[in-house]
Enzyme design. Structure first.
Site, short mmCIF file in Angstrom:
data_model
loop_
_atom_site.label_atom_id
_atom_site.label_comp_id
_atom_site.label_asym_id
_atom_site.label_seq_id
_atom_site.Cartn_x
_atom_site.Cartn_y
_atom_site.Cartn_z
N ARG A 41 0.83 -1.22 0.00
CA ARG A 41 0.00 0.00 0.00
C ARG A 41 0.86 1.26 0.00
O ARG A 41 0.50 2.25 -0.64
CB ARG A 41 -0.96 -0.01 1.19
CG ARG A 41 -2.15 -0.92 0.95
CD ARG A 41 -3.17 -0.85 2.07
NE ARG A 41 -4.36 -1.62 1.71
CZ ARG A 41 -5.35 -1.91 2.55
NH1 ARG A 41 -5.29 -1.50 3.81
NH2 ARG A 41 -6.40 -2.59 2.14
N LYS A 202 -17.62 -19.24 1.98
CA LYS A 202 -19.06 -19.26 2.13
C LYS A 202 -19.83 -18.51 1.05
O LYS A 202 -19.47 -17.39 0.69
CB LYS A 202 -19.42 -18.62 3.48
CG LYS A 202 -18.97 -19.44 4.66
CD LYS A 202 -19.40 -18.79 5.93
CE LYS A 202 -19.17 -19.74 7.11
NZ LYS A 202 -19.59 -19.12 8.35
N GLY A 359 -8.92 -9.08 0.13
CA GLY A 359 -7.96 -9.59 1.12
C GLY A 359 -7.22 -10.87 0.77
O GLY A 359 -6.08 -10.85 0.32
N GLY A 382 -12.13 -5.10 1.51
CA GLY A 382 -13.58 -4.89 1.58
C GLY A 382 -14.12 -3.96 0.50
O GLY A 382 -15.21 -4.19 -0.03
C1 3PG Z 1 -8.75 -2.18 4.89
O1 3PG Z 1 -7.63 -2.50 5.26
O2 3PG Z 1 -9.58 -2.99 4.47
C2 3PG Z 1 -9.07 -0.73 4.89
O3 3PG Z 1 -8.00 0.02 5.33
C3 3PG Z 1 -10.31 -0.45 5.70
O4 3PG Z 1 -10.10 -0.78 7.04
P1 3PG Z 1 -11.36 -1.13 7.96
O5 3PG Z 1 -11.89 -2.44 7.47
O6 3PG Z 1 -10.82 -1.19 9.37
O7 3PG Z 1 -12.37 -0.03 7.77
MG MG Z 2 -11.23 -4.26 6.14
#
Ligand code: 3PG
Ligand code: MG
Length: 409
Positions: A41, A202, A359, A382
């Site tokens: 990042r 899932k 992720g 996310g």
């Molecule tokens: C992440 O790493 O997915 C983003 O920085 C968002 O973080 P969060 O899920 O804690 O809002």
């Molecule tokens: Mg997150």
């Protein structure tokens, strides 16, 4: 307004010499025992900072880190990330112990053109996650311009991602722009045929995602434990495999919907099974109709990978989210690794545009050693998922600007 119909101001022609630029970054990097384990990042953010600094901006970097829930949790300080950023940039980075208030104001006031400052974790303030207008105003008061380069935090309507954009001229940074362009070319306006790999444990967590992409892709490849649920719903015996027995009706409905829309769903035709879920466990490869009752499916088999690879040879665009098997544990990483390798090869040969994110997906592709050979790998977890679900991300919506640069159509 949908995310796709939006246009943005980018950094093109941005006159920022001598201006204070509040740059929303996502410095929420993975850390283990106090050490940063992955600089991606930071590395992907660096070009935006360099461009702004070279144009003579005073760059004020603001970000959340972890989830301190409105309190000053020392382990969640951005101070170590500031040091890593200075290393990556190869220039000194100033620091302020708070993202608003006297510390921040003093640090901003002493910034010179081309210099960079990192402010402490926005989530030390409860107002950040509440999108408190006071916090947004206080952040905006530090700067003349706002640049958002945090696509991976754009699914959060927080003061530093959404509220602040109401008070300053707002622009997308280069990383934000790259993420939006890649996703647009992958799903909104792709070269066809287009396929998606959706894996993971899932169905229940990916229903919105599947519902949205069914309407957009020609081929949907289902992998991971999620595939077990689809197989079981079709009457295939999956032994002791992880699956969601209460989702069989849903799985059948998805398959019917796909058929009605002309979207081909591909499920595993063979599997690697084991009696224990541990590294190096005894495993065997079986046809999907021959899974022994006392075993678990832990990976896609070689026939499946060959079948999918052949299919992808006639596809022009691929979106990948989620692994095919339990890739964290050898030998159950082979299916994911092999398909990832095939996608990387097709991409390198110019036959396929491949876009991946979310992720687990990025760790799986890194594990397979192919991250640099995909067309685009998102920095988002996310936020990438919510985009695939077809949601409008608040951080993106806040950047929308008439007269901005439209995304590729
Ligand atoms: C992440 O790493 O997915 C983003 O920085 C968002 O973080 P969060 O899920 O804690 O809002
Ligand atoms: Mg997150």
């Amino acid at each position: 307004m949908t995310a796709t119909a939006t246009s943005f101001r980018t950094l093109d022609n941005l006159d920022c010499a001598g201006k204070r630029v509040l740059l929303r970054a996502d410095l929420n990097v993975p850390v283990r025992e106090g050490a940063i384990t992955d600089l991606t990042r930071i590395q992907r953010l660096a070009p935006t900072i360099r461009e702004l600094a070279e144009k003579g901006a005073r760059v004020i970097v603001v970000s959340h880190f972890d989830r301190p829930k409105g309190k000053r949790v020392p382990e969640m300080s951005l101070a170590p990330v500031r040091t890593a950023l200075a290393d990556v940039l190869g220039q000194p980075v100033h620091w302020a112990d708070d993202c608003i208030g006297p510390d921040a104001e003093k640090a901003v006031a002493s910034l010179k053109d081309g210099e960079v400052l990192v402010l402490e974790n926005t989530r030390y303030h409860a107002g950040e996650e509440k999108n408190d207008p006071e916090l947004a105003r206080a952040l905006a008061a530090l700067a003349d311009l706002y640049v958002n380069d945090a696509f991976s935090a754009a699914h959060r309507a927080h003061a530093s991602t959404e509220g602040v954009a109401r008070h300053l001229p707002a622009h997308a940074g280069r990383l934000m722009q790259a993420e939006l362009e890649a996703l647009t070319l992958a799903l909104e306006n792709p070269e066809r045929p287009v396929a998606a790999v959706v894996g993971g444990a899932k169905i229940s967590t990916k229903l919105d995602l599947i519902g949205n992409i069914l309407a957009k892709v020609d081929v949907l490849i289902i992998g991971g434990a999620m595939a077990n649920t689809f197989l079981a719903a079709k009457g295939v015996a999956v032994g002791r495999s992880l699956q969601e027995a209460d989702m069989h009706d849903t799985a059948r409905a998805i398959m019917a919907q796909a058929e009605a829309r002309g979207c081909e769903i591909l499920l595993p035709v063979d599997a690697v099974v084991a009696r224990e879920f541990k590294a190096g466990a005894d495993s065997e490869t079986v046809g999907i109709d021959a899974v022994p009752a006392d075993t678990m499916i832990l990976d896609a088999g070689p026939l499946t990978v060959a079948h999918l690879t052949a299919k992808l040879a006639s596809v022009r665009t691929l979106v990948w989210n989620g692994p095919l098997g339990a890739f964290e544990i050898a030998p159950f990483d082979v299916g994911t690794n092999s398909l990832a390798r095939a996608v990387a090869d097709l991409t390198t040969q110019g036959k396929l545009r491949s876009v991946a994110g979310g992720g687990d997906t990025v760790s799986a592709l890194r594990h397979a050693g192919v991250v640099d050979q995909f067309s685009y790998v998102s920095t988002a977890g996310g936020a990438f998922l919510e985009w695939l679900e077809g949601k409008t991300l608040p951080g993106i919506q806040a950047l929308a600007a008439l007269g901005g640069v439209a995304l590729p159509t």
